[in-house]
Design an enzyme around this catalytic site. Structure first.
Site, PDB file in Angstrom:
ATOM      1  N   SER A 175      -2.967  -5.909   7.543  1.00  0.00           N
ATOM      2  CA  SER A 175      -3.070  -6.031   6.085  1.00  0.00           C
ATOM      3  C   SER A 175      -2.341  -7.266   5.567  1.00  0.00           C
ATOM      4  CB  SER A 175      -2.501  -4.775   5.431  1.00  0.00           C
ATOM      5  OG  SER A 175      -1.158  -4.560   5.835  1.00  0.00           O
ATOM      6  N   ASP A 357       5.542  -3.733  -2.227  1.00  0.00           N
ATOM      7  CA  ASP A 357       5.912  -2.398  -1.751  1.00  0.00           C
ATOM      8  C   ASP A 357       6.925  -2.453  -0.619  1.00  0.00           C
ATOM      9  OD1 ASP A 357       4.337  -3.482   0.173  1.00  0.00           O
ATOM     10  OD2 ASP A 357       2.813  -1.905   0.170  1.00  0.00           O
ATOM     11  N   HIS A 360       4.370  -5.704   2.255  1.00  0.00           N
ATOM     12  CA  HIS A 360       3.426  -6.804   2.128  1.00  0.00           C
ATOM     13  C   HIS A 360       4.092  -8.052   1.542  1.00  0.00           C
ATOM     14  CE1 HIS A 360       0.679  -3.305   2.431  1.00  0.00           C
ATOM     15  NE2 HIS A 360      -0.024  -4.171   3.154  1.00  0.00           N
TER      16      HIS A 360
END
Length: 857
Positions: A175, A357, A360
C-alpha cells in the site's frame, strides 16, 4: 525564565525588532570604537601633533615642528614597518584566493578521476532538508533538484514520446508503493486532482494516456514471494520494446504483520530477494529498477492489528535489502533510500494530515518523493538550469571551443613571455629599479616641514644636513605594468586578457559542467538578511568624504547602485522571488536603478554635451564587455543576463534622443531659449512612443523581432516574453529620471534650489521625521504576518524615502557632527589669531630632541 530568554522573546524573535537591534548595536559599537581610538591616539601622541592641543590651550608652549597630518596617515606611518602591513596586502590576498581556488579545482579533479560523477546515485541515496516552515525544501547531495509542475511533467513525457522514447512505468509492492502510484498520477494527469483513491484495496491498477503514449501500472505484490519472482521473470522474457523502462518496487510491512514480527519471515525475505536479483540484472539494458526502502512509522498511531510493526523490524528489512542489492552487477539497480530520509524528516513534525494513520507515507513526504522520481526520469531529457541530478552537461558548441582556444592562446603566450623574462632574459641592474632617498632636515625657514627628498630631484632651496643618511625606497607602482608610462602596453593587455580567460574558464567549470557539486537556491530570512547586514555593519567602519556637493552626484549614485546590486545579488542567490514583499522591494530597486541611470545620462549629455560615438562605444563596451564574454563562454542568449540589456537599451534610447537634430545642451539653451522647447518636445515624444509600444504587444513584437537585432531580445526558445515583461514593468523609470534631471537643472539655473554649499538640502527636522517614520513603518509592518501586501509596500516606500533623505547630505541630525562639520570648524580655527599666535609661540620653543624627529609618508 533566564535573561537570555527574555532578550530573545522581546527583541530577536521578531524580524523588525531584531533588525533595529542589529542596526542600533552596530551604530553604537562604531561610535564607541571611534571614540576609544580617538582617546587612545590622543593619549599616545599628546604634544606631538599639536592642532588639537593648540585649540584647547592656545597660550601653552608646545613643539610645533611637524606638518599636520590626518590621523589615518599617522597610524599608517606608525605601523608601516610591521610585518602585517608588509605581507597582508590586496595582492597577497588575491594570490591566496587564487591558490585556494586552484587547490579546490585539483581536489575535485581527483574526485572525478577516482569516483566519477554519480548524480543519479546521489539523488536516490542522500540529501537533507534546507529552510524552515513553508520554505522547507529537499536538497539532494551534490546536485540540483528541479521542482516539476504538472505542465513540466507532461511536457517531459510528451518530449520523450516525440523522440521515440517509451513511457511505461510500473509500481510494484504494497500500500505504500500504491501511495506513490497515486501521487505520480496526480502529478502528471490533466485531471490529477480528481484521482479516486477510494477504490477496492489489494488490486492492480492501470493508467493510460494514448496521446502521450503513457502507461502507468500498479501491481499489488505486498510480500517478496514467488509471485514477485514470477513477475520479474516474465519481464525478462519480454522483448526490449515491451519491457517497462522504470520499475519502482518495495515491500516489508505486510511480511512483518502476517508473521507477527517473526525472524523466519525476514530470512524468507532475504532468500526471495536474492533469487530476484539476477532477473533484475538481466533487465539492465532496458529498465531502471528502484527498490524503495521502507519509511519509519509512528507506532502510537497504529491500529491494534498493526502493533507488531516496529521501526526496529523495518530497519532490519531495510538492512537486508541493502546488503543483497549491493551485489548487483549493473548500474540499473538502485536502492532508493532518499525517500526514506524525506519521510523521516517529516516524521516528527506536527502537520495537519488527517490521512496519516502511522503506517502510510505523509502527504508532504509523498510530494518530495515524486519530485525525486520525476527528476530521475526527466532531467536528462529537459533543459532546466536548476535540474542537474541525473543530467549530462550540455555539449560544447563551436563558438565555445573558439573562445576557449583564444583565451588558451592568451594564457600560453603570457606564460611563455613570463618564463622567457625569468629564465633567459638577463636581469636588469637593481639600481635601475630603485631610487636613492635620504632624510633631510631643513633650516628654520623650512622647519615646519620634514620631507623625504629625492637626491636627483631636490627642489627645496633650504640647506640640507646629514647628507650621509641615505635610505632606499622602492618606486610607487606605475600605471603601466611594464614601462611605468601612462596607459597600458601590449604586454599589459595580454596579461589582463589571460586573467579574464582563466576567470571565464572557472565560471564555465562551475556553471556549465558537473565538475563541481551544486545546490539549489532556497530562501530563509537569515540567508537573505545576514549578508546585507554584515556588509552594512562593515561599511560603518569604512567611510570616506566626497569632493562633490551636488544632489545625486557620481559618488552618491555609485554607492546607491552598489547597495542595490548587493541586495539584488542576495535576492537571486537565495531564491527570494517567492516572497512577495521582497519581490516588490527588488522591483522598486530595479526601477530606482533605471531612474538613476536616466538621471545620470541626461545630466551628462545636458551639461557636457558629449554625444560623440567615441563616448557611445565606451559606455556600450563598459556595460556589455563582461556580459558578452559570459554569453560566448556559457552558450547563453543576451537576454539571459536581463539587467545589462535593459540598462543598455535605455542608454541607446537617450543617446539617440540627444544625437538627433536639433542637438541641445545647457550651453546651446543659454544661447537660444528655443532649445528648452526642443528638449521638452523630445521627452514628450519618448513618452508617447513608449506608451504606444505598451498599448499593443503585437506592435511591440513586430518592432523587436526584426532582424538583425532579434537575437538581442529573445531567449533560448526564441521567445520575446521575457523582454516584454522586463521592459513594460519599468518602462517609465528612465524617462522619469530624465524629467527629474531636467527639472533639477532648471531649479538650479533660476536659483530655486542651491546645493553648492555646505548647508543641508533639507532641514534636519524633516530628515529626522522621515527616518523615524521609515523605522516605525518597518517596525509595525514587519511584526505581523497578517498585514496585507500593499501595506508592506507602503512601509517599504516610507523606508526608501527616509533612506534617500538620510543619504542626500542630511546625516547630521543631532546625533554627532559630521566629518564635514569637523573639517570646517578646524579650517575656521586655523584662520583665527589664536591659531597663529600658538603656532608662532610653538616655533620659538625648541625641544631637546627635535633634531631626532622624523616623519615617514
Amino acid at each position: 525564565m533566564g535573561f537570555g530568554s527574555i532578550i530573545y522573546r522581546n527583541v530577536f524573535s521578531r524580524t523588525s525588532t531584531a533588525a533595529l537591534a542589529v542596526i542600533g548595536a552596530a551604530f553604537f559599537f562604531e561610535r564607541g570604537v571611534s571614540e576609544f581610538s580617538d582617546y587612545t591616539f590622543d593619549s599616545i601622541n599628546k604634544g606631538k601633533y599639536p592642532l588639537k592641543w593648540i585649540k584647547s590651550s592656545s597660550n601653552s608652549h608646545s613643539t610645533f615642528g611637524v606638518r599636520v597630518m590626518m590621523k589615518s596617515e599617522i597610524l599608517n606611518s606608525s605601523f608601516s614597518d610591521h610585518w602585517i602591513s608588509r605581507k597582508l596586502t590586496s595582492n597577497s590576498i588575491k594570490n591566496i584566493a587564487f591558490f585556494l581556488t586552484f587547490f579546490l579545482v585539483c581536489y575535485h579533479g581527483i574526485l572525478h578521476l577516482t569516483s566519477g560523477v554519480k548524480s543519479c546515485k546521489w539523488l536516490l541515496s542522500d540529501g537533507n532538508f534546507h529552510g524552515f516552515g513553508s520554505y522547507r525544501v529537499w536538497q539532494p547531495y551534490g546536485c540540483m533538484l528541479h521542482t516539476y509542475s504538472k505542465i513540466d511533467a507532461r511536457m517531459c513525457i510528451r518530449y520523450i514520446d516525440y523522440w521515440g522514447g517509451r513511457n511505461f512505468i510500473i509500481f510494484l509492492g504494497d500500500s505504500r508503493i500504491r501511495q506513490l502510484y497515486f501521487e505520480f498520477i496526480r502529478s502528471i494527469s490533466a485531471n490529477g486532482d480528481s484521482v479516486d483513491e477510494e477504490i477496492p484495496a489489494h488490486h492492480d491498477l492501470k493508467y493510460v494516456e494514448k496521446d502521450l503514449n503513457l502507461k502507468v501500472e500498479f501491481l499489488w505484490s505486498p510480500v517478496v514471494n514467488q509471485s514477485m519472482i514470477d513477475r520479474f521473470k516474465s519481464w525478462k522474457d519480454l522483448s526490449w520494446e515491451a519491457r517497462p523502462n522504470i520499475i519502482i518496487a518495495g515491500s516489508a510491512t505486510h511480511s512483518i504483520k502476517e508473521s507477527n514480527g517473526s525472524m523466519f519471515a525476514l530470512e524468507h525475505y532475504r532468500r526471495n530477494l536474492t533469487i530476484i536479483l539476477p532477473y533484475m540484472d538481466a533487465l539492465n539494458m532496458s529498465t531502471t529498477i528502484l527498490w524503495a526502502l521502507q519509511d519509519p512509522i509512528k507506532h502510537d498511531l497504529l491500529r491494534k492489528d498493526r502493533e507488531m510493526i516496529t521501526n526496529e523490524q523495518i530497519d532490519a528489512y531495510n538492512k537486508a535489502a541493502i546488503e543483497i542489492l549491493h551485489y548487483s552487477n549493473t548500474n540499473s539497480v538502485h536502492v532508493w533510500s532518499s525517500a526514506r530520509l524525506v519521510a523521516q524528516g517529516f516524521k516528527d513534525l506536527n502537520l495537519k494530515d488527517v490521512k496519516n494513520d502511522g503506517l502510510h507515507i505523509n502527504a508532504y513526504a509523498l510530494r518530495f518523493s515524486i519530485q525525486i522520481l520525476l527528476n530521475l526520469y526527466c532531467n536528462d531529457h529537459m533543459n532546466y538550469n536548476d535540474g542537474t541530478c541525473c543530467s549530462d552537461p550540455e555539449k560544447s558548441t563551436v563558438i565555445q571551443m573558439v573562445v576557449l582556444f583564444t583565451f588558451s592562446l592568451f594564457v600560453g603566450l603570457s606564460i611563455a613571455i613570463y618564463l622567457y623574462r625569468i629564465l633567459l632574459k638577463p636581469r636588469q641592474n637593481a639600481s635601475n629599479l630603485y631610487q636613492r632617498y635620504k632624510w633631510s632636515k631643513l633650516n628654520n625657514k623650512c622647519e615646519d616641514d620634514i620631507e623625504l627628498v629625492n637626491l636627483h630631484e631636490t627642489n627645496c632651496d633650504c640647506p640640507m644636513v646629514n647628507q650621509d643618511d641615505n635610505v632606499q625606497f622602492q618606486q610607487p607602482q606605475p600605471t603601466s605594468l611594464e614601462t611605468g608610462e601612462p596607459g597600458l602596453t601590449k604586454m599589459d593587455l595580454l596579461i589582463l586578457l589571460s586573467r579574464l580567460g582563466v576567470i571565464m574558464f572557472y565560471f564555465y567549470l562551475c556553471d556549465r559542467t558537473n565538475f563541481f557539486m551544486k545546490e539549489n537556491k532556497y530562501f530563509t530570512k537569515p540567508n537573505f538578511f545576514l549578508p546585507i547586514a554584515y556588509v552594512f555593519a562593515l561599511g560603518l567602519f569604512f567611510t570616506d568624504e566626497s569632493v562633490h556637493r551636488t544632489v545625486l552626484h557620481r559618488d552618491q549614485t555609485n554607492e546607491l547602485k552598489g547597495w542595490m546590486q548587493l541586495v539584488i545579488l542576495a535576492y537571486h542567490y537565495t531564491g527570494a522571488s517567492q516572497i512577495l514583499p521582497i519581490y516588490m522591494f527588488i522591483r522598486l530597486l530595479v526601477s530606482m536603478f533605471l531612474f538613476l541611470s536616466g538621471y545620470g545620462h541626461f545630466t551628462y549629455f545636458w551639461n557636457v554635451g558629449d554625444v560623440s560615438f567615441n563616448r557611445f562605444w565606451k559606455i556600450i563596451l563598459r556595460l556589455n564587455f563582461l556580459t558578452i564574454c559570459l554569453c560566448l563562454c556559457m552558450n547563453r542568449p543576451y537576454q539571459f543576463y536581463y539587467f545589462v540589456p535593459l540598462i543598455t537599451f535605455w542608454f541607446v534610447i537617450l543617446f539617440v534622443t540627444f544625437k538627433i537634430i536639433p542637438r541641445v545642451t545647457s550651453q546651446s539653451a543659454d544661447a537660444n531659449s528655443s532649445h528648452y522647447f526642443y528638449v521638452i518636445l523630445k521627452i514628450i515624444t519618448l513618452f508617447s512612443i513608449v506608451s504606444l509600444l505598451y498599448t499593443s504587444e503585437v506592435f511591440f513584437e513586430n518592432i523587436f523581432l526584426i532582424r538583425p537585432w532579434k537575437a538581442l531580445f529573445v531567449t533560448t526558445d526564441d521567445s520575446i516574453q521575457e523582454w516584454w515583461f522586463r521592459w513594460k514593468i519599468d518602462r517609465y523609470s528612465v524617462l522619469f529620471g530624465t524629467v527629474f534631471a531636467f527639472g533639477y537643472c532648471m531649479l538650479k539655473k533660476y536659483n530655486f534650489l542651491r546645493d553648492d554649499g555646505y548647508g543641508y538640502l533639507f532641514t534636519p527636522r524633516l530628515s529626522f521625521v522621515s527616518v523615524i517614520l521609515a523605522i516605525f513603518g518597518l517596525f509595525v509592518f514587519g511584526s505581523s504576518p497578517s498585514i496585507p501586501e500593499y501595506v508592506w509596500i507602503v512601509g517599504i516606500v516610507l523606508l526608501l524615502l527616509g533612506g534617500l533623505l538620510f543619504v542626500m547630505g542630511v546625516t547630521s541630525i543631532g546625533l554627532y557632527y559630521s566629518r564635514e562639520d569637523k573639517r570646517k570648524s578646524e579650517m575656521e580655527f586655523m584662520s583665527t589669531d589664536a591659531y597663529a599666535s600658538s603656532a608662532a609661540s610653538a616655533r620659538s620653543v625648541r625641544s631637546t630632541n627635535i633634531n631626532n624627529l622624523y616623519l615617514i609618508e
